[in-house]
Design a protein around this motif. Structure first.
Motif, PDB file in Angstrom:
ATOM      1  N   PRO A  23       0.823  -1.208   0.000  1.00 25.94           N
ATOM      2  CA  PRO A  23       0.000   0.000   0.000  1.00 25.94           C
ATOM      3  C   PRO A  23       0.861   1.264   0.000  1.00 25.94           C
ATOM      4  CG  PRO A  23      -0.058  -1.053   2.150  1.00 25.94           C
ATOM      5  CD  PRO A  23       0.722  -1.943   1.250  1.00 25.94           C
ATOM      6  N   ASP A  24       0.224   2.401  -0.258  1.00 28.15           N
ATOM      7  CA  ASP A  24       0.930   3.681  -0.285  1.00 28.15           C
ATOM      8  C   ASP A  24       1.506   4.035   1.080  1.00 28.15           C
ATOM      9  OD1 ASP A  24       0.369   4.033  -2.958  1.00 28.15           O
ATOM     10  OD2 ASP A  24      -1.462   5.168  -2.572  1.00 28.15           O
ATOM     11  N   ARG A  25       0.806   3.655   2.136  1.00 33.71           N
ATOM     12  CA  ARG A  25       1.264   3.967   3.492  1.00 33.71           C
ATOM     13  C   ARG A  25       1.462   2.685   4.280  1.00 33.71           C
ATOM     14  NH1 ARG A  25      -1.281   9.500   5.465  1.00 33.71           N
ATOM     15  NH2 ARG A  25      -1.477  10.468   3.422  1.00 33.71           N
ATOM     16  N   VAL A  26       2.557   2.649   5.013  1.00 34.81           N
ATOM     17  CA  VAL A  26       2.844   1.507   5.876  1.00 34.81           C
ATOM     18  C   VAL A  26       2.306   1.839   7.262  1.00 34.81           C
ATOM     19  CG1 VAL A  26       4.678   0.124   6.922  1.00 34.81           C
ATOM     20  CG2 VAL A  26       4.879   0.867   4.550  1.00 34.81           C
ATOM     21  N   PRO A  27       1.473   0.977   7.830  1.00 32.67           N
ATOM     22  CA  PRO A  27       0.953   1.237   9.183  1.00 32.67           C
ATOM     23  C   PRO A  27       2.101   1.402  10.184  1.00 32.67           C
ATOM     24  CG  PRO A  27      -0.204  -0.605   8.176  1.00 32.67           C
ATOM     25  CD  PRO A  27       0.948  -0.263   7.277  1.00 32.67           C
ATOM     26  N   SER A  28       1.871   2.174  11.222  1.00 31.45           N
ATOM     27  CA  SER A  28       2.926   2.467  12.196  1.00 31.45           C
ATOM     28  C   SER A  28       3.427   1.214  12.910  1.00 31.45           C
ATOM     29  CB  SER A  28       2.427   3.487  13.223  1.00 31.45           C
ATOM     30  OG  SER A  28       1.303   2.964  13.913  1.00 31.45           O
ATOM     31  N   ASN A  29       2.600   0.196  13.027  1.00 25.53           N
ATOM     32  CA  ASN A  29       3.028  -1.028  13.706  1.00 25.53           C
ATOM     33  C   ASN A  29       3.637  -2.051  12.745  1.00 25.53           C
ATOM     34  OD1 ASN A  29       0.641  -1.537  12.433  1.00 25.53           O
ATOM     35  ND2 ASN A  29      -0.384  -2.456  14.174  1.00 25.53           N
ATOM     36  N   GLY A  30       3.790  -1.698  11.475  1.00 23.11           N
ATOM     37  CA  GLY A  30       4.416  -2.583  10.502  1.00 23.11           C
ATOM     38  C   GLY A  30       3.399  -3.252   9.605  1.00 23.11           C
ATOM     39  N   LEU A  31       3.898  -3.894   8.563  1.00 23.90           N
ATOM     40  CA  LEU A  31       3.054  -4.526   7.563  1.00 23.90           C
ATOM     41  C   LEU A  31       3.637  -5.882   7.204  1.00 23.90           C
ATOM     42  CD1 LEU A  31       0.723  -4.232   5.433  1.00 23.90           C
ATOM     43  CD2 LEU A  31       2.455  -3.279   3.904  1.00 23.90           C
ATOM     44  N   LEU A  32       2.774  -6.878   7.103  1.00 23.40           N
ATOM     45  CA  LEU A  32       3.154  -8.217   6.660  1.00 23.40           C
ATOM     46  C   LEU A  32       2.289  -8.581   5.465  1.00 23.40           C
ATOM     47  CD1 LEU A  32       3.223  -9.990  10.131  1.00 23.40           C
ATOM     48  CD2 LEU A  32       5.176  -9.101   8.855  1.00 23.40           C
ATOM     49  N   ILE A  33       2.913  -9.054   4.397  1.00 26.86           N
ATOM     50  CA  ILE A  33       2.166  -9.519   3.240  1.00 26.86           C
ATOM     51  C   ILE A  33       2.577 -10.961   2.966  1.00 26.86           C
ATOM     52  CG2 ILE A  33       1.602  -9.191   0.807  1.00 26.86           C
ATOM     53  CD1 ILE A  33       2.456  -6.250   1.130  1.00 26.86           C
ATOM     54  N   LEU A  34       1.627 -11.884   3.117  1.00 26.49           N
ATOM     55  CA  LEU A  34       1.887 -13.294   2.858  1.00 26.49           C
ATOM     56  C   LEU A  34       1.734 -13.564   1.366  1.00 26.49           C
ATOM     57  CD1 LEU A  34       2.360 -16.228   3.756  1.00 26.49           C
ATOM     58  CD2 LEU A  34      -0.120 -16.399   4.142  1.00 26.49           C
ATOM     59  N   ARG A  35       2.755 -14.124   0.770  1.00 26.32           N
ATOM     60  CA  ARG A  35       2.733 -14.563  -0.629  1.00 26.32           C
ATOM     61  C   ARG A  35       2.629 -16.086  -0.637  1.00 26.32           C
ATOM     62  NH1 ARG A  35       1.622  -9.840  -2.847  1.00 26.32           N
ATOM     63  NH2 ARG A  35       3.144  -8.248  -2.286  1.00 26.32           N
ATOM     64  N   ASP A  36       1.730 -16.618  -1.456  1.00 23.19           N
ATOM     65  CA  ASP A  36       1.483 -18.070  -1.462  1.00 23.19           C
ATOM     66  C   ASP A  36       2.714 -18.876  -1.825  1.00 23.19           C
ATOM     67  OD1 ASP A  36      -1.064 -17.371  -0.787  1.00 23.19           O
ATOM     68  OD2 ASP A  36      -1.989 -18.114  -2.627  1.00 23.19           O
ATOM     69  N   GLY A  37       3.555 -18.366  -2.682  1.00 28.51           N
ATOM     70  CA  GLY A  37       4.809 -19.030  -3.003  1.00 28.51           C
ATOM     71  C   GLY A  37       4.644 -20.252  -3.885  1.00 28.51           C
ATOM     72  N   GLU A  38       5.597 -21.153  -3.791  1.00 24.74           N
ATOM     73  CA  GLU A  38       5.689 -22.321  -4.650  1.00 24.74           C
ATOM     74  C   GLU A  38       5.682 -23.608  -3.842  1.00 24.74           C
ATOM     75  OE1 GLU A  38       6.077 -22.813  -8.031  1.00 24.74           O
ATOM     76  OE2 GLU A  38       5.551 -20.706  -8.251  1.00 24.74           O
ATOM     77  N   PRO A  39       4.817 -24.563  -4.215  1.00 19.71           N
ATOM     78  CA  PRO A  39       4.854 -25.842  -3.522  1.00 19.71           C
ATOM     79  C   PRO A  39       6.057 -26.691  -3.928  1.00 19.71           C
ATOM     80  CG  PRO A  39       3.118 -25.846  -5.164  1.00 19.71           C
ATOM     81  CD  PRO A  39       3.706 -24.452  -5.133  1.00 19.71           C
TER      82      PRO A  39
END
Length: 139
Positions: free
Chosen positions: A30-46
């Motif tokens: 997102p344009d702004r990162v929340p003050s407590n941090g940001l986590l984005i889970l990517r599904d990745g590769e099996p």
């Protein structure tokens, strides 16, 4: 009915959502990162499974990724706190309630990103290996 893979990824996202940082799944930064941090889970590769024939089972070492991002004046300490909280959340139950055989995070690859007119970002990709078995390679 969701597949075992989707059930495991949903459980991992729920575990991350319990942390103070904002947790998203498969979203763009997102344009702004929340003050407590940001986590984005990517599904990745099996990856390619190991196969046993009797009974037929596909054993995966699925590599998902967590993008961790902080933006603050003391970003090093905030980043350290955020990554430690991820490790602690995973260590509580390494099977995600019995959904997989083992969950283990690997060391983060961090980078500092300058932002014009604002505090710099500190970000990292944290690989998470999910060990599980299914009876169907599409499951």
């Amino acid at each position: 009915m969701p597949t075992p893979r989707e059930t495991i990824l949903t459980a991992l996202h729920a575990r991350l959502s319990a942390l103070p940082a904002t947790a998203l799944r498969g979203e763009v930064l997102p344009d702004r990162v929340p003050s407590n941090g940001l986590l984005i889970l990517r599904d990745g590769e099996p990856g390619d499974p190991e196969v046993t024939l009797s009974p037929l089972a596909y054993h995966y070492q699925h590599r998902a990724e967590i993008e961790a991002v902080v933006q603050s004046a003391d970003r090093d300490a905030a980043f350290d706190t955020l990554t430690a909280s991820i490790g602690s959340a995973l260590a509580v139950d390494r099977t995600l309630g019995g959904l997989c055989d083992w969950v283990e995070a690997q060391a983060p690859r961090s980078v500092d990103l300058p932002v014009e007119g604002a505090a710099s970002l500190k970000a990292a990709v944290i690989p998470v290996v999910l060990h599980y078995s299914t009876a169907d390679p599409l499951g």
